[in-house]
Scaffold this active site. Sequence first.
Site, PDB file in Angstrom:
ATOM      1  N   LYS A  88       6.783 -32.393   4.015  1.00  0.00           N
ATOM      2  CA  LYS A  88       6.748 -32.297   5.477  1.00  0.00           C
ATOM      3  C   LYS A  88       5.296 -32.042   5.884  1.00  0.00           C
ATOM      4  O   LYS A  88       4.584 -31.281   5.197  1.00  0.00           O
ATOM      5  CB  LYS A  88       7.656 -31.133   5.906  1.00  0.00           C
ATOM      6  N   SER A 163      14.001 -30.230  12.351  1.00  0.00           N
ATOM      7  CA  SER A 163      12.712 -30.851  12.499  1.00  0.00           C
ATOM      8  C   SER A 163      12.219 -31.582  11.246  1.00  0.00           C
ATOM      9  O   SER A 163      11.264 -32.340  11.329  1.00  0.00           O
ATOM     10  CB  SER A 163      11.671 -29.781  12.877  1.00  0.00           C
ATOM     11  N   SER A 187      16.429 -26.607  10.248  1.00  0.00           N
ATOM     12  CA  SER A 187      15.663 -27.846  10.102  1.00  0.00           C
ATOM     13  C   SER A 187      15.709 -28.534   8.751  1.00  0.00           C
ATOM     14  O   SER A 187      15.169 -29.622   8.609  1.00  0.00           O
ATOM     15  CB  SER A 187      14.203 -27.601  10.470  1.00  0.00           C
TER      16      SER A 187
HETATM   17  N1  GLN Z   1      16.024 -26.963  15.953  1.00  0.00           N
HETATM   18  C1  GLN Z   1      15.588 -25.597  15.878  1.00  0.00           C
HETATM   19  C2  GLN Z   1      14.403 -25.406  16.787  1.00  0.00           C
HETATM   20  O1  GLN Z   1      14.089 -26.278  17.493  1.00  0.00           O
HETATM   21  C3  GLN Z   1      15.237 -25.252  14.458  1.00  0.00           C
HETATM   22  C4  GLN Z   1      13.920 -25.764  14.040  1.00  0.00           C
HETATM   23  C5  GLN Z   1      13.577 -25.414  12.643  1.00  0.00           C
HETATM   24  O2  GLN Z   1      14.420 -24.963  11.879  1.00  0.00           O
HETATM   25  N2  GLN Z   1      12.311 -25.566  12.337  1.00  0.00           N
HETATM   26  O3  GLN Z   1      13.796 -24.396  16.804  1.00  0.00           O
END
Ligand code: GLN
Length: 497
Positions: A88, A163, A187
């Site tokens: 990532k 994400s 995510s």
């Molecule tokens: N979708 C969640 C957010 O927007 C989790 C994001 C993540 O785990 N990095 O914060």
Amino acid sequence: MSQVDSTQTAELTQLSLKALQRGIQSSQFSVMEVTAAYLERIARFDAGLKSYITVTEEQARAQAEVIDNQIRAGELKGALAGIPYALKDLFCTDGILTSCASKMLANFVAPYDAHVTSKLKDAGGVLLGKNNMDEFAMGSSNENSAFAPVQNPWNTDYVPGGSSGGGAAAVAARLAPMVLGTDTGGSIRQPASFCGVTGIKPTYGRVSRFGMIAFASSLDQCGPMAVSAEDCAITLNEIAGFDERDSTSAQVDVPDYTANLNDSIDGLKIGLPQEFFAEGLDQQVAAVIERAVKAFEARGAVIKEVTLPNSHLAVPVYYVVAPAECSSNLSRFDGVRFGHRCDNPQDLNDLYERSRWEGFGDEVKRRIMMGTYALSSGYYDAYYLKAQQVRRLIKQDFVDVFNDVDVIMGPSAPTTAFKLGELVDDQLAMYLADIYTIPTSLAGLPGMSFPIGFADNGLPVGMQLIGNYFEEARMLNIAHQYQQQTDWHLQTPAAFA
Ligand code: GLN
């Protein structure tokens, strides 16, 4: 180097990490061939998917050659010798762009490696590139990338989740056999579910966060995504463990995560939280989950209904805690020390304001504003402190449940993947995509998602598994046992066969 034809490319890129290891070690094929096969698929398919921000083609080929030579010389080093992987784009990589999918870091080349980057390097892995993501890991659909939204390989009109959506899409389309993502509120698990791959978020502190660009420090955790639980276990063996450069890194022994994959699950006590099967769960997702639970029951598992009475508070708590920590973490991006700087600033305030205004996208700005508000004097007690208190209650619910059961099962997400653009104007609905993953994150517990079937729309459904602290080996064992009996995890999207 031998020429790789497209049949061989397809064959090599269908192999599991385990099979790749075996083939490389027995000189059935070379690291160069495997690397070339993946690079060729990325070149052919990724223009459509956008799962990579950077492809490190030259470095990958050079590294592959070095490892081939070591193997020929009988000096094969490292458990992942010759295994390609991607990261990532928030893990620092020495000499390679680390953008966090943000304009703010569009030119940031880290001068050092993240802990996990150097671990995978030491293990002999071959870095294929850096995966697309939601900007600074904030999002559930990958539409918050400053570069391009990622598409779901099962249907390119749909999002891959977020994400870590770039990594999940890359594994699903076999553009990498394994990737590392991060999970702050879901995510790894939610995109793994949307893309039909296996992913595990370890216990908070299990994997060092050194060199991983921070979003919300009390929640962020790194973990692998791959086709199978076994491949995740092989990877976790390399990245887990104490690191003195991360003060939250856990000083807990690391087991061999592959050692117990074949343990029996007869008598396993599985808890199904009633709150995860209530209103809001898509009927088809519920049906697929139910079928998988029955399969566990048929193999001797004991199913028990449990309750997590405070779980409905998790999303609101998360959206106080995560933005508060993000507003603090992202204050370092000020146009002075890192990243984007605006042209011709009039004075210092103008430099800060315009650099941040230009560098950050809308969702990141929204979070910084919410977080700064929650932390400001007079509001701290009412918001951040209160949220931390409720967080404690959410954690206690899990502690109570784990007195009665070995693991918790439920959906990873309330629906299958949604359409690109469908929720961009509905932040609340987007935030609810993590309703089943966020409670685990707040409690610091390990969670994973593995594919268990498809809905009528042809999109994958993931099962979430939540374990007690540091019980990743047990979770991987449970998912592996399921994957020994089923082939959902081996299916590939037709367009990427
Ligand atoms: N979708 C969640 C957010 O927007 C989790 C994001 C993540 O785990 N990095 O914060």
